[in-house]
Write a protein that holds these residues in place. Structure first.
Motif, PDB file in Angstrom:
ATOM      1  N   VAL A 146       9.353 -15.896   6.909  1.00  0.00           N
ATOM      2  CA  VAL A 146       8.514 -16.918   7.540  1.00  0.00           C
ATOM      3  C   VAL A 146       9.044 -18.262   7.041  1.00  0.00           C
ATOM      4  CG1 VAL A 146       6.174 -17.915   7.563  1.00  0.00           C
ATOM      5  CG2 VAL A 146       6.482 -15.443   7.850  1.00  0.00           C
ATOM      6  N   ALA A 147       9.204 -19.219   7.952  1.00  0.00           N
ATOM      7  CA  ALA A 147       9.747 -20.528   7.564  1.00  0.00           C
ATOM      8  C   ALA A 147       8.769 -21.233   6.621  1.00  0.00           C
ATOM      9  CB  ALA A 147      10.000 -21.378   8.802  1.00  0.00           C
ATOM     10  N   PRO A 148       9.298 -22.017   5.659  1.00  0.00           N
ATOM     11  CA  PRO A 148       8.431 -22.599   4.625  1.00  0.00           C
ATOM     12  C   PRO A 148       7.184 -23.310   5.163  1.00  0.00           C
ATOM     13  CG  PRO A 148      10.716 -23.010   4.093  1.00  0.00           C
ATOM     14  CD  PRO A 148      10.714 -22.322   5.439  1.00  0.00           C
ATOM     15  N   SER A 149       7.317 -24.065   6.265  1.00  0.00           N
ATOM     16  CA  SER A 149       6.143 -24.836   6.688  1.00  0.00           C
ATOM     17  C   SER A 149       5.079 -23.976   7.382  1.00  0.00           C
ATOM     18  CB  SER A 149       6.559 -26.010   7.572  1.00  0.00           C
ATOM     19  OG  SER A 149       7.239 -25.535   8.679  1.00  0.00           O
ATOM     20  N   HIS A 150       5.360 -22.678   7.566  1.00  0.00           N
ATOM     21  CA  HIS A 150       4.349 -21.816   8.213  1.00  0.00           C
ATOM     22  C   HIS A 150       3.814 -20.739   7.275  1.00  0.00           C
ATOM     23  CE1 HIS A 150       4.938 -23.574  12.165  1.00  0.00           C
ATOM     24  NE2 HIS A 150       6.246 -23.523  11.954  1.00  0.00           N
ATOM     25  N   ARG A 151       4.137 -20.838   6.002  1.00  0.00           N
ATOM     26  CA  ARG A 151       3.700 -19.794   5.067  1.00  0.00           C
ATOM     27  C   ARG A 151       2.223 -19.951   4.692  1.00  0.00           C
ATOM     28  NH1 ARG A 151       9.102 -19.353   1.326  1.00  0.00           N
ATOM     29  NH2 ARG A 151      10.410 -18.692   3.056  1.00  0.00           N
ATOM     30  N   GLY A 152       1.707 -18.914   4.078  1.00  0.00           N
ATOM     31  CA  GLY A 152       0.330 -19.008   3.540  1.00  0.00           C
ATOM     32  C   GLY A 152      -0.722 -18.562   4.531  1.00  0.00           C
ATOM     33  N   ARG A 153      -0.299 -18.065   5.712  1.00  0.00           N
ATOM     34  CA  ARG A 153      -1.295 -17.631   6.702  1.00  0.00           C
ATOM     35  C   ARG A 153      -1.138 -16.142   7.048  1.00  0.00           C
ATOM     36  NH1 ARG A 153       0.673 -22.450   9.813  1.00  0.00           N
ATOM     37  NH2 ARG A 153       0.520 -23.820   8.034  1.00  0.00           N
ATOM     38  N   GLY A 154      -0.367 -15.432   6.229  1.00  0.00           N
ATOM     39  CA  GLY A 154      -0.242 -13.980   6.434  1.00  0.00           C
ATOM     40  C   GLY A 154       0.497 -13.581   7.701  1.00  0.00           C
ATOM     41  N   HIS A 155       1.347 -14.487   8.239  1.00  0.00           N
ATOM     42  CA  HIS A 155       2.034 -14.151   9.496  1.00  0.00           C
ATOM     43  C   HIS A 155       2.933 -12.918   9.345  1.00  0.00           C
ATOM     44  CE1 HIS A 155       0.534 -17.591  11.552  1.00  0.00           C
ATOM     45  NE2 HIS A 155       1.227 -18.490  10.869  1.00  0.00           N
ATOM     46  N   ALA A 156       3.603 -12.802   8.191  1.00  0.00           N
ATOM     47  CA  ALA A 156       4.537 -11.675   8.034  1.00  0.00           C
ATOM     48  C   ALA A 156       3.782 -10.350   8.036  1.00  0.00           C
ATOM     49  CB  ALA A 156       5.345 -11.840   6.748  1.00  0.00           C
ATOM     50  N   ALA A 157       2.636 -10.303   7.354  1.00  0.00           N
ATOM     51  CA  ALA A 157       1.856  -9.049   7.328  1.00  0.00           C
ATOM     52  C   ALA A 157       1.371  -8.710   8.736  1.00  0.00           C
ATOM     53  CB  ALA A 157       0.678  -9.179   6.368  1.00  0.00           C
ATOM     54  N   ASN A 158       0.959  -9.719   9.502  1.00  0.00           N
ATOM     55  CA  ASN A 158       0.511  -9.462  10.877  1.00  0.00           C
ATOM     56  C   ASN A 158       1.656  -8.918  11.729  1.00  0.00           C
ATOM     57  OD1 ASN A 158      -2.114 -10.252  10.412  1.00  0.00           O
ATOM     58  ND2 ASN A 158      -1.716 -12.406  10.923  1.00  0.00           N
ATOM     59  N   ALA A 159       2.847  -9.506  11.556  1.00  0.00           N
ATOM     60  CA  ALA A 159       4.007  -9.052  12.338  1.00  0.00           C
ATOM     61  C   ALA A 159       4.398  -7.629  11.936  1.00  0.00           C
ATOM     62  CB  ALA A 159       5.179 -10.004  12.126  1.00  0.00           C
ATOM     63  N   ARG A 184       3.256  -8.191  -1.538  1.00  0.00           N
ATOM     64  CA  ARG A 184       1.865  -8.306  -1.079  1.00  0.00           C
ATOM     65  C   ARG A 184       1.796  -8.148   0.448  1.00  0.00           C
ATOM     66  NH1 ARG A 184      -2.770  -7.083  -1.374  1.00  0.00           N
ATOM     67  NH2 ARG A 184      -4.396  -8.531  -0.796  1.00  0.00           N
ATOM     68  N   THR A 185       2.800  -8.682   1.131  1.00  0.00           N
ATOM     69  CA  THR A 185       2.863  -8.557   2.594  1.00  0.00           C
ATOM     70  C   THR A 185       2.915  -7.077   2.994  1.00  0.00           C
ATOM     71  OG1 THR A 185       3.953 -10.691   2.887  1.00  0.00           O
ATOM     72  CG2 THR A 185       4.340  -9.057   4.608  1.00  0.00           C
ATOM     73  N   ALA A 186       3.794  -6.311   2.331  1.00  0.00           N
ATOM     74  CA  ALA A 186       3.933  -4.887   2.666  1.00  0.00           C
ATOM     75  C   ALA A 186       2.627  -4.151   2.409  1.00  0.00           C
ATOM     76  CB  ALA A 186       5.059  -4.279   1.841  1.00  0.00           C
ATOM     77  N   GLN A 187       2.003  -4.504   1.290  1.00  0.00           N
ATOM     78  CA  GLN A 187       0.739  -3.859   0.933  1.00  0.00           C
ATOM     79  C   GLN A 187      -0.340  -4.173   1.985  1.00  0.00           C
ATOM     80  OE1 GLN A 187      -0.834  -5.483  -2.679  1.00  0.00           O
ATOM     81  NE2 GLN A 187      -1.107  -3.427  -3.549  1.00  0.00           N
ATOM     82  N   ARG A 188      -0.402  -5.455   2.383  1.00  0.00           N
ATOM     83  CA  ARG A 188      -1.413  -5.865   3.377  1.00  0.00           C
ATOM     84  C   ARG A 188      -1.169  -5.214   4.728  1.00  0.00           C
ATOM     85  NH1 ARG A 188      -4.349 -11.171   3.243  1.00  0.00           N
ATOM     86  NH2 ARG A 188      -5.204 -10.003   4.953  1.00  0.00           N
ATOM     87  N   ALA A 189       0.091  -4.903   5.008  1.00  0.00           N
ATOM     88  CA  ALA A 189       0.409  -4.279   6.301  1.00  0.00           C
ATOM     89  C   ALA A 189       0.232  -2.763   6.265  1.00  0.00           C
ATOM     90  CB  ALA A 189       1.838  -4.634   6.701  1.00  0.00           C
ATOM     91  N   GLY A 190      -0.230  -2.233   5.137  1.00  0.00           N
ATOM     92  CA  GLY A 190      -0.531  -0.800   5.060  1.00  0.00           C
ATOM     93  C   GLY A 190       0.647   0.067   4.673  1.00  0.00           C
ATOM     94  N   LEU A 191       1.733  -0.547   4.169  1.00  0.00           N
ATOM     95  CA  LEU A 191       2.869   0.260   3.724  1.00  0.00           C
ATOM     96  C   LEU A 191       2.593   0.778   2.309  1.00  0.00           C
ATOM     97  CD1 LEU A 191       4.066  -1.305   6.142  1.00  0.00           C
ATOM     98  CD2 LEU A 191       6.213  -1.426   4.902  1.00  0.00           C
ATOM     99  N   GLU A 192       3.255   1.875   1.969  1.00  0.00           N
ATOM    100  CA  GLU A 192       3.069   2.429   0.630  1.00  0.00           C
ATOM    101  C   GLU A 192       4.334   2.327  -0.192  1.00  0.00           C
ATOM    102  OE1 GLU A 192       1.419   6.330   0.836  1.00  0.00           O
ATOM    103  OE2 GLU A 192      -0.296   5.577   1.997  1.00  0.00           O
ATOM    104  N   GLN A 193       4.131   2.099  -1.478  1.00  0.00           N
ATOM    105  CA  GLN A 193       5.276   1.916  -2.376  1.00  0.00           C
ATOM    106  C   GLN A 193       5.894   3.257  -2.741  1.00  0.00           C
ATOM    107  OE1 GLN A 193       4.267  -0.450  -5.744  1.00  0.00           O
ATOM    108  NE2 GLN A 193       6.171  -0.004  -6.803  1.00  0.00           N
ATOM    109  N   GLU A 194       7.239   3.313  -2.670  1.00  0.00           N
ATOM    110  CA  GLU A 194       7.929   4.527  -3.128  1.00  0.00           C
ATOM    111  C   GLU A 194       8.778   4.181  -4.351  1.00  0.00           C
ATOM    112  OE1 GLU A 194      10.111   6.247   0.055  1.00  0.00           O
ATOM    113  OE2 GLU A 194       8.360   6.471   1.335  1.00  0.00           O
ATOM    114  N   THR A 195      10.018   4.661  -4.311  1.00  0.00           N
ATOM    115  CA  THR A 195      10.905   4.500  -5.466  1.00  0.00           C
ATOM    116  C   THR A 195      11.524   3.096  -5.529  1.00  0.00           C
ATOM    117  OG1 THR A 195      11.624   6.626  -4.629  1.00  0.00           O
ATOM    118  CG2 THR A 195      12.778   5.793  -6.563  1.00  0.00           C
TER     119      THR A 195
END
Ligand SMILES: CC(C)(COP(=O)(O)OP(=O)(O)OC[C@H]1O[C@@H](n2cnc3c(N)ncnc32)[C@H](O)[C@@H]1OP(=O)(O)O)[C@@H](O)C(=O)NCCC(=O)NCCS
Length: 294
Positions: free
Chosen positions: A103-116, A146-157
């Motif tokens: 996400v470009a710096p001026s658009h961060r902080g709104r969770g756009h990556a997790a939504n995408a 945090r983005t991956a976690q918010r998008a419902g992904l699970e941590q592996e190795t």
């Protein structure tokens, strides 16, 4: 590989993803001012308008090359282009896709990556039939974890020296979504990386990923040991077409998998087989053989 026809790209109530276009020049200029984005994409740091346009053209060409889709993330509320999500189809034949995002710096902080990422996750299953989505995230990249976690992904190795970032190989933690078996998902990216000049030209990568008893029966009939590979300077570029064609993965033992495929180069094509073994320290290539096609 020809990418499957897709009727539409991921979208949700919050974001819409589309092929990059000329309107994204401002987005790319903004992204080029970030510290990390120029290190993990082909956007030059603090790029010019011309370089931004060239980047956009390269993204538009990616589906034609069969590698996947590079998609602009648009904020539905404002209509602004805010970032990019790249869907890599290198392992689609194995039922898995890999995604990266920024996400470009001026658009961060709104969770756009997790939504995408959430929209891409649902689209991968419904439109691509991929039962596994993975993202490889630097364990030090707190916003991305945090983005991956918010998008419902699970941590592996966590894998050591997985990805080249700038001049160093960084560890990456695998985050995944879907019921697919984890093993095949790792082997596809590892095998593809072996053919990327940034990786195969670097002894550090092979030193790490080749098994202590590795041996290769090369296409020419030459025998390559681990030491010989690690100590041989690679000068020529090998132009292998990615994604690798006709990939087929078979489990040989609980920790051992065999990947066969055809590697097409401009002047020849070879059948190839790689045997990967998972040790306590990670995946290691145990054996490789290439046989030229008549
Ligand atoms: C990762 C990235 C895409 C996230 O952008 P974004 O969607 O705007 O994310 P946000 O800024 O909304 O932050 C997402 C979460 O991380 C948290 N976060 C942000 N910065 C943080 C930090 N320095 N430390 C800890 N948590 C942080 C936010 O609080 C938010 O969590 P919350 O939803 O619980 O509040 C963006 O930082 C980026 O483009 N980074 C550079 C490229 C990159 O790292 N890509 C990922 C490669 S795998």
């Amino acid at each position: 590989m020809v990418l499957p026809d897709v009727a539409e790209f991921p979208s949700s109530e919050w974001v819409e993803l589309r092929i990059p276009d000329e309107d994204d020049v401002g987005l790319v200029l903004d992204a080029s001012t970030a510290t990390l984005i120029p290190l993990i994409t082909t956007i030059p740091a603090n790029c010019t308008v011309r370089q931004a346009r060239e980047f956009i053209r390269r993204q538009q060409d990616r589906p034609r090359a069969g590698r996947g889709w590079s998609l602009t993330i648009v904020d539905r509320a404002t209509g602004d282009a805010v970032g990019n999500l790249f869907v890599s189809c290198n392992s689609l034949e194995l039922g898995a896709i890999e995604v990266g995002y920024w996400v470009a710096p001026s658009h961060r902080g709104r969770g756009h990556a997790a939504n995408a990422l959430r929209a891409a996750r649902e689209w991968a299953v419904a439109d691509l039939g991929a039962d596994r989505l993975t993202s490889y995230i630097d364990p030090d990249n707190a916003p991305s974890l945090r983005t991956a976690q918010r998008a419902g992904l699970e941590q592996e190795t966590t894998y050591d020296r997985w990805e080249r970032v700038g001049d160093e190989f960084r560890p990456m933690t695998v985050w995944s979504y879907g019921p697919g078996r984890p093993e095949p998902g790792h082997i596809g990216p590892l095998e593809s990386r072996m053919w990327l000049n940034d990786y195969r030209g670097d002894a550090r990568w092979f030193d790490h990923h080749l098994h202590a008893d590795f041996v290769e029966h090369g296409c020419s009939g030459a025998l390559w040991t681990r030491d010989r590979i690690v100590n041989t300077r690679v000068d020529e570029e090998i132009m292998i077409r990615l994604p690798l064609a006709d990939q087929c993965l078979q489990q040989l033992a609980s920790d051992t998998w065999m990947l066969t495929y055809i590697a097409h180069q401009p002047d020849r094509s070879c059948r190839r087989v790689s045997i990967w073994q998972e040790l306590s320290e990670g995946w290691r290539l145990r054996f490789h053989q290439g046989t030229p096609l008549p």
